[in-house]
Write a protein that holds these residues in place. Structure first.
Motif, PDB file in Angstrom:
ATOM      1  N   ARG A  21       0.835  -1.203   0.000  1.00 49.00           N
ATOM      2  CA  ARG A  21       0.000   0.000   0.000  1.00 49.00           C
ATOM      3  C   ARG A  21       0.872   1.255   0.000  1.00 49.00           C
ATOM      4  N   GLN A  22       1.938   1.232   0.810  1.00 44.52           N
ATOM      5  CA  GLN A  22       2.829   2.392   0.875  1.00 44.52           C
ATOM      6  C   GLN A  22       3.481   2.649  -0.473  1.00 44.52           C
ATOM      7  N   GLU A  25       0.846   4.094  -2.737  1.00 52.11           N
ATOM      8  CA  GLU A  25       0.337   5.378  -2.266  1.00 52.11           C
ATOM      9  C   GLU A  25       1.364   6.492  -2.448  1.00 52.11           C
ATOM     10  N   LYS A  26       2.661   6.139  -2.351  1.00 58.04           N
ATOM     11  CA  LYS A  26       3.696   7.176  -2.359  1.00 58.04           C
ATOM     12  C   LYS A  26       4.578   7.162  -3.592  1.00 58.04           C
ATOM     13  N   THR A  29       2.225   6.827  -9.007  1.00 52.89           N
ATOM     14  CA  THR A  29       1.203   7.871  -9.067  1.00 52.89           C
ATOM     15  C   THR A  29       0.463   7.844 -10.403  1.00 52.89           C
ATOM     16  N   PRO A 102      -1.832   9.498  -5.776  1.00 58.62           N
ATOM     17  CA  PRO A 102      -1.572   8.053  -5.735  1.00 58.62           C
ATOM     18  C   PRO A 102      -2.431   7.297  -6.738  1.00 58.62           C
ATOM     19  N   LEU A 104      -3.762   4.546  -6.292  1.00 57.43           N
ATOM     20  CA  LEU A 104      -4.916   3.973  -5.602  1.00 57.43           C
ATOM     21  C   LEU A 104      -6.099   4.935  -5.593  1.00 57.43           C
ATOM     22  N   ASP A 105      -5.831   6.236  -5.522  1.00 55.30           N
ATOM     23  CA  ASP A 105      -6.912   7.225  -5.578  1.00 55.30           C
ATOM     24  C   ASP A 105      -7.654   7.134  -6.909  1.00 55.30           C
ATOM     25  N   TYR A 141      -0.418  -3.688  -9.751  1.00 63.82           N
ATOM     26  CA  TYR A 141      -1.056  -3.507  -8.453  1.00 63.82           C
ATOM     27  C   TYR A 141      -2.120  -4.580  -8.213  1.00 63.82           C
ATOM     28  N   ASP A 262      -8.969  -6.268  -1.430  1.00 66.69           N
ATOM     29  CA  ASP A 262      -8.347  -5.464  -0.385  1.00 66.69           C
ATOM     30  C   ASP A 262      -9.019  -5.737   0.963  1.00 66.69           C
TER      31      ASP A 262
END
Length: 283
Positions: A21-22, A25-26, A29, A102, A104-105, A141, A262
């Motif tokens: 996830r990190q 998320e970081k 993008t 990110p 994920l967004d 992902y 998830d």
């Protein structure tokens, strides 16, 4: 020693999930999947001609500019004869996503909206659509989620059945297939166990046999759980064989399935290794 090993395994899996996830998320993008070669329609261009150009390039929406100034956007199917500028819709915050957002967004946004213009240093310089989720970063992902879920399934099987007690619940042919694969991998100097060589469907069947586990995974009924796992397996196979992500399903199905995976991983992480055979307790 066995208990210590199980607890260590639990912590490692939680760490792996958190790290995934990190990472997404970081580090990964919207920029990784967006298209920045953005075609723009001139405000004084005729709508019918622009519609033909958009159709030829398979564009559903396009920004409209007057000189270098952005004045809005047009939707291909709504264009009519006459200047594009007069048919343009205003671009608001709900049409935009930052290139640094990110990945994920994007999954969350595209569940309800099919596209977003991409902001780069304050300017609309790209576009991202559902189709861009077919690209490698998004596929990576989803495949990583499936692999993490399978790791959790392995852990639950060991918790509920023991190291090899699960063998009595599968057909001998399925066990023989796993044994052949294990031998092949060991010749390649891969340190694995028999359970690691089972197919996803075998692990699914073992999981579904555990009394009460379906409810604890939030899947309500065994029939529903089996349907969910079959869809995950089908998705896994499509990605592994470089096939279309949404072959036989809709984009909505894909988003729901991703969120379900998830959720399953998160629920698996809460299951305690303190158990009796065939049962589980929430941590």
């Amino acid at each position: 020693r066995v208990r210590h090993s199980r607890m260590t395994n639990l912590r490692q899996l939680r760490s792996t999930t958190a790290e995934l996830r990190q990472l997404f998320e970081k580090s990964i993008t919207v920029r990784a999947v967006a298209e920045f070669d953005l075609w723009k329609a001139a405000a004084d261009a005729d709508g019918e001609a622009v519609r033909e150009q958009m159709a030829a390039n398979d564009f559903d929406v396009a920004p409209v500019v007057y000189g270098t100034q952005l004045v809005g956007y047009v939707v291909r199917d709504r264009l009519a004869p006459g200047p594009c500028g007069k048919q343009a819709h205003p671009i608001t915050a709900e049409h935009l996503i930052a290139e640094s957002a990110p990945l994920l967004d994007l999954f969350i946004i595209l569940r309800t909206d099919s596209w977003r213009f991409v902001l780069d240093r304050g300017d609309v310089s790209g576009i991202v659509t559902r189709g861009d989720l077919r690209k490698a970063p998004a596929r990576m992902y989803i495949f990583a989620l499936i692999n993490l879920l399978e790791m959790q399934m392995d852990r639950l099987i060991r918790m509920c059945y023991g190291e090899d007690d699960w063998c009595s619940y599968l057909e001998q042919k399925r066990i023989d297939n796993a044994a052949d694969l294990l031998e092949e991998r060991r010749r390649a100097n891969e340190a694995l166990q028999l359970l690691d060589c089972l197919q996803f469907c075998d692990k699914r069947d073992l999981i579904l046999r555990v009394p009460g586990l379906v409810l604890q995974l939030g899947l309500e009924r065994r029939k529903n759980a089996e349907r969910v796992f079959r869809r995950i397996e089908a998705l896994r196979n499509r990605i592994a064989h470089a096939q279309d992500l949404i072959e036989g399903i809709t984009w909505g199905d894909l988003f729901v399935l991703t969120e379900t995976m998830d959720s399953l991983i998160r629920r698996c992480e809460t299951l305690s290794p303190d158990h009796r055979p065939g049962t589980l307790e929430m941590a």
